[in-house]
Design a protein around this motif. Structure first.
Motif, short mmCIF file in Angstrom:
data_model
loop_
_atom_site.label_atom_id
_atom_site.label_comp_id
_atom_site.label_asym_id
_atom_site.label_seq_id
_atom_site.Cartn_x
_atom_site.Cartn_y
_atom_site.Cartn_z
N UNK A 87 68.36 -79.36 -51.20
CA UNK A 87 67.13 -80.09 -51.55
C UNK A 87 66.18 -79.19 -52.34
N UNK A 88 66.45 -77.87 -52.32
CA UNK A 88 65.55 -76.92 -53.01
C UNK A 88 65.80 -76.85 -54.50
N UNK A 89 67.08 -76.75 -54.88
CA UNK A 89 67.38 -76.57 -56.30
C UNK A 89 68.58 -77.39 -56.77
N UNK A 90 69.07 -78.26 -55.93
CA UNK A 90 70.18 -79.12 -56.33
C UNK A 90 71.53 -78.42 -56.34
N UNK A 91 71.56 -77.14 -55.95
CA UNK A 91 72.82 -76.39 -56.01
C UNK A 91 73.83 -76.93 -54.99
N UNK A 92 75.10 -76.68 -55.27
CA UNK A 92 76.17 -77.17 -54.40
C UNK A 92 76.20 -76.35 -53.11
#
Ligand code: FES
Length: 138
Positions: A109-114
């Motif tokens: 939710x912070x940076x969209x990273x996997x």
């Protein structure tokens, strides 16, 4: 006296054409931004209020194709709601991750990273504007 000074036309003509195209492009961009009647332009679309977005979680806006999150109090982020694996729409946000129902990829939710595959690419960020307690697509 050189022949150059007598024939100054070719270069300025080319610049004029480029400038005209640039101005037209700008006019189109401004129109798309302000009118809101172009179905492809979602800028300015309301994404509700900041109080609708749970802290540490987020909310999915299906019609707009974005997910808005609040990783920490008062910080709002937005990402594309289209999974980077095979394009399913993500359907839930819980425990700090955005979840795709198709093959269970998890995104931060912070940076969209996997956080968990099979997706290998982060959810692309989406532009939002927060003014007061209202959130809109930028
Ligand atoms: S399409 Fe999202 S995990 Fe496969």
């Amino acid at each position: 006296m050189t022949s150059e000074s007598l024939h100054p036309l070719p270069a300025p003509t080319r610049r004029t054409v480029v400038a005209a195209v640039g101005a037209a492009g700008l006019a189109v961009a401004l129109t798309a931004c302000g009118s809101g009647d172009d179905s492809s332009a979602s800028a300015g679309a309301s994404l509700g209020r900041t109080t609708d977005i749970p802290e540490g979680g987020g909310k999915i806006f299906k019609d707009e194709g974005v997910v808005v999150t609040q990783p920490t109090a008062g910080t709002f982020k937005a990402f594309s709601a289209k999974c980077t694996h095979q394009g399913c729409a993500v359907t839930s946000v819980a425990d700090g991750v955005i979840v795709c129902p198709c093959h269970k990829s998890h995104f931060s939710v912070e940076d969209g990273s996997v956080k968990q595959g099979p997706a290998t690419q982060a959810l692309p960020a989406a532009e939002i504007k927060v003014s007061g307690d209202s959130i809109t697509l930028a």
